[in-house]
Design an enzyme around this catalytic site. Structure first.
Site, PDB file in Angstrom:
ATOM      1  N   GLY A 168       0.842  -1.201   0.000  1.00  0.00           N
ATOM      2  CA  GLY A 168       0.000   0.000   0.000  1.00  0.00           C
ATOM      3  C   GLY A 168       0.871   1.242   0.000  1.00  0.00           C
ATOM      4  N   SER A 169       0.322   2.297   0.541  1.00  0.00           N
ATOM      5  CA  SER A 169       1.036   3.573   0.511  1.00  0.00           C
ATOM      6  C   SER A 169       2.130   3.630   1.585  1.00  0.00           C
ATOM      7  CB  SER A 169       0.049   4.714   0.755  1.00  0.00           C
ATOM      8  OG  SER A 169      -0.480   4.580   2.066  1.00  0.00           O
ATOM      9  N   GLY A 205       2.388   2.211   5.478  1.00  0.00           N
ATOM     10  CA  GLY A 205       3.574   1.521   5.998  1.00  0.00           C
ATOM     11  C   GLY A 205       4.089   2.157   7.277  1.00  0.00           C
ATOM     12  N   GLU A 241       5.723  -3.463   1.005  1.00  0.00           N
ATOM     13  CA  GLU A 241       5.874  -3.044  -0.396  1.00  0.00           C
ATOM     14  C   GLU A 241       5.026  -1.793  -0.528  1.00  0.00           C
ATOM     15  OE1 GLU A 241       5.193  -2.168  -3.861  1.00  0.00           O
ATOM     16  OE2 GLU A 241       4.056  -4.038  -4.118  1.00  0.00           O
ATOM     17  N   CYS A 280       2.170  -0.099  -8.758  1.00  0.00           N
ATOM     18  CA  CYS A 280       3.260   0.361  -7.884  1.00  0.00           C
ATOM     19  C   CYS A 280       4.469   0.699  -8.741  1.00  0.00           C
ATOM     20  CB  CYS A 280       3.646  -0.720  -6.888  1.00  0.00           C
ATOM     21  SG  CYS A 280       2.246  -1.340  -5.980  1.00  0.00           S
TER      22      CYS A 280
HETATM   23  C1  SIN Z   1       2.713  -3.499  -9.448  1.00  0.00           C
HETATM   24  O1  SIN Z   1       3.466  -2.853 -10.151  1.00  0.00           O
HETATM   25  O2  SIN Z   1       1.930  -2.944  -8.676  1.00  0.00           O
HETATM   26  C2  SIN Z   1       2.708  -4.999  -9.529  1.00  0.00           C
HETATM   27  C3  SIN Z   1       3.389  -5.444 -10.759  1.00  0.00           C
HETATM   28  C4  SIN Z   1       2.913  -6.769 -11.257  1.00  0.00           C
HETATM   29  O3  SIN Z   1       2.407  -7.573 -10.508  1.00  0.00           O
HETATM   30  O4  SIN Z   1       3.062  -7.028 -12.452  1.00  0.00           O
END
Ligand code: SIN
Length: 499
Positions: free
Chosen positions: A231-232, A236, A253, A287
């Site tokens: 998440g953000s 975190g 992450e 992300c």
């Molecule tokens: C992501 O960038 O948020 C995930 C990338 C992916 O699972 O391909």
């Protein structure tokens, strides 16, 4: 297929009533999809207790047999790829191709985890003491708490769950409130695999639908040794200290502010295609979305006008329509934060191309925007913030050293790439003095993941690694074992201690 038929096909049965119901709407048109009962704090405690009981049985099942359950889950996913992919599109607004891609990513991590179930290796270590042997044994860890975000509502959970299950753990999953139906569908499909397996303990996977209060209880629960949260960075900052306060493990992450560098030797046609997908794909809500582009001054005039022209041709619209490339943003706040970032960029001297809200006939309740390319006079200010929307800031650079320094000059450290045909430049970028991100690519964009590689990044991205490589070690605890097969009892470091 209407939503009830789709949910029925996936095995999701929703209770008609509950004390607190969550209304789920589709970002495609803002229309209601379903109502889902929300769990309480007492439900959270009960779910963790059930998962703990499941763990106590599951940890004693041999790992290759645990892999068999994950193999069956992969088969169930293959059989339901179309339906689950469609549900992901309905709940997130990502185009159907990407919804299906997300299910494929789940299948891929299942295959990876099945192989891993026969490879949970430890080391043997030379002992300094005669007649002794040392080794490292990897044991199941316990209940894994997974908190996932709306943008990858199934795959990121599967990265965690497939590994956790072969490692001998149970899982309690708190999905985003924006995507509870996908989570319930994943749980129903996992249950089908458990039935086919025949001997999976109840409670191996529990899903908690709820808000931040539920997440907070999970994070604070001392019976949950690992919290894996996506998440953000703001989220975190709340999760990490709470987990640390009870000496748990946090696998984080968080935010990314991903960059690409285009060097003078780059194959510009290839770079253009890669930049476009990385910056506008998934409506800029990955992300790993490309958010900052550094173009060497000599090629700026050739690349950037072509990029602006290509931006104008990107087909934005209904994500279920086969020719659409970009669907809607997740909701109105996402659109507002995009508009506010663009206003700041203008104030800071940026020239904005695109970025306006657009009307899609028949989909008036959706928040559709034209992806924005913003030419910035310098790196800094708004460019250093992650806005979870399709905004690409473009800047000129002179030397590679300057481009790498600017790329690294943000708080986040998830993903990065360079476009160059110069081997020295590519290797410099990949070296210890190059990109400071967890992901560094050459001649492909920074977005997207292949499950074989570890996924995650440094600095405010949180430091966690999920999915491939040796990320499995997060879900196990190593024990160092020293075995004495001699008749003597020598102490380490030659210490003498005789009665
Ligand atoms: C992501 O960038 O948020 C995930 C990338 C992916 O699972 O391909």
């Amino acid at each position: 297929m209407d939503i009830d038929t789709l949910l029925g096909a996936l095995g999701v049965a929703l209770p008609a009533q509950g004390a607190h119901m969550l209304e789920v709407t589709s970002p495609i048109d803002g229309a209601p999809l379903a109502k889902v009962a929300m769990q309480t704090e007492a439900d959270t405690r009960e779910a963790v207790a059930a998962a703990q009981r499941a763990f106590e049985q599951w940890r004693m099942v041999p790992a290759p047999k645990r892999g068999e359950l994950v193999r069956l889950f992969g088969q169930v996913l293959r059989a339901n790829k179309e339906a689950l992919g469609r549900l992901i599109t309905l709940e997130t607004g990502k185009i159907l191709q990407e919804g299906l891609g997300e299910v494929q990513e789940m299948i891929d991590i299942c295959d990876f985890a099945v192989g891993l179930s026969r490879q949970l290796y430890g080391l043997t270590i030379a002992s300094e003491r005669p007649g002794h042997r040392m080794m490292e044994t990897w044991h199941p860890l316990g209940v894994c708490g997974v908190i996932s975000a709306f943008n990858f509502p199934a795959a990121v959970w599967a990265w965690n769950a497939a590994l956790a299950v072969v490692c001998g753990d149970s899982v309690v999953w708190k999905p985003s409130e924006k995507t509870p139906l996908t989570a319930l569908a994943c749980a129903a499909l996992f249950e089908r695999a458990c039935v086919a397996f025949g001997a999976a303990p109840p409670g191996l996977l529990r899903v908690l639908i709820g808000g931040r209060d539920i997440a907070a209880r999970l994070v604070e629960d001392g019976r949950v040794p690992l919290i894996s949260a996506t998440g953000s960075t703001r989220m975190g900052r709340e999760v990490a200290p709470r987990v640390a306060a009870r000496f748990g493990r946090a696998l984080l992450e968080l935010g990314g502010n991903n960059a690409a560098i285009v060097a003078p030797s780059a194959d510009l046609a290839l770079a253009l295609r890669a930049i476009l997908f990385a910056a506008v794909g998934t409506a800029g809500q990955r992300c790993t979305t490309l958010r900052r582009l550094f173009v060497q001054r000599e090629v700026y005039g050739e690349l950037v006008p072509r990029l602006i022209e290509a931006y104008g041709r990107v087909r934005v619209g209904d994500p279920l329509a086969p020719d659409t490339l970009v669907g809607p943003l997740i909701d109105e706040p996402a659109c507002r934060s995009m508009q506010s970032a663009l206003a700041s960029a203008r104030e800071q001297g940026g020239t904005v191309h695109g970025g306006e809200r657009i009307a899609v006939p028949g989909r008036e309740g959706g928040w559709y925007v034209r992806p924005a390319l913003v030419e910035m006079p310098a790196h800094g200010g708004i460019v250093c913030d992650e806005t979870f929307a399709p905004i690409l800031y473009v800047m000129r650079y002179d030397t590679l050293a300057e481009a790498i320094a600017q790329q690294n000059a943000v708080p986040q450290g998830l993903s990065s790439s360079i476009f160059t045909l110069d081997m020295r430049e590519a290797e410099t970028f990949l070296s210890a003095a190059g990109s400071d991100c967890g992901i560094a690519n050459v001649n492909i964009g920074p977005s997207g993941a292949e499950i074989g590689g570890a996924f995650g990044g440094e600095k405010e991205t949180g430091g966690g690694r999920e999915s491939g490589s040796d990320a499995w070690k997060n879900y196990m605890r190593p024990a160092t074992n020293t075995v004495n097969f001699s008749t003597d009892l020598p102490l380490a470091q030659g210490v003498r201690w005789d009665l």
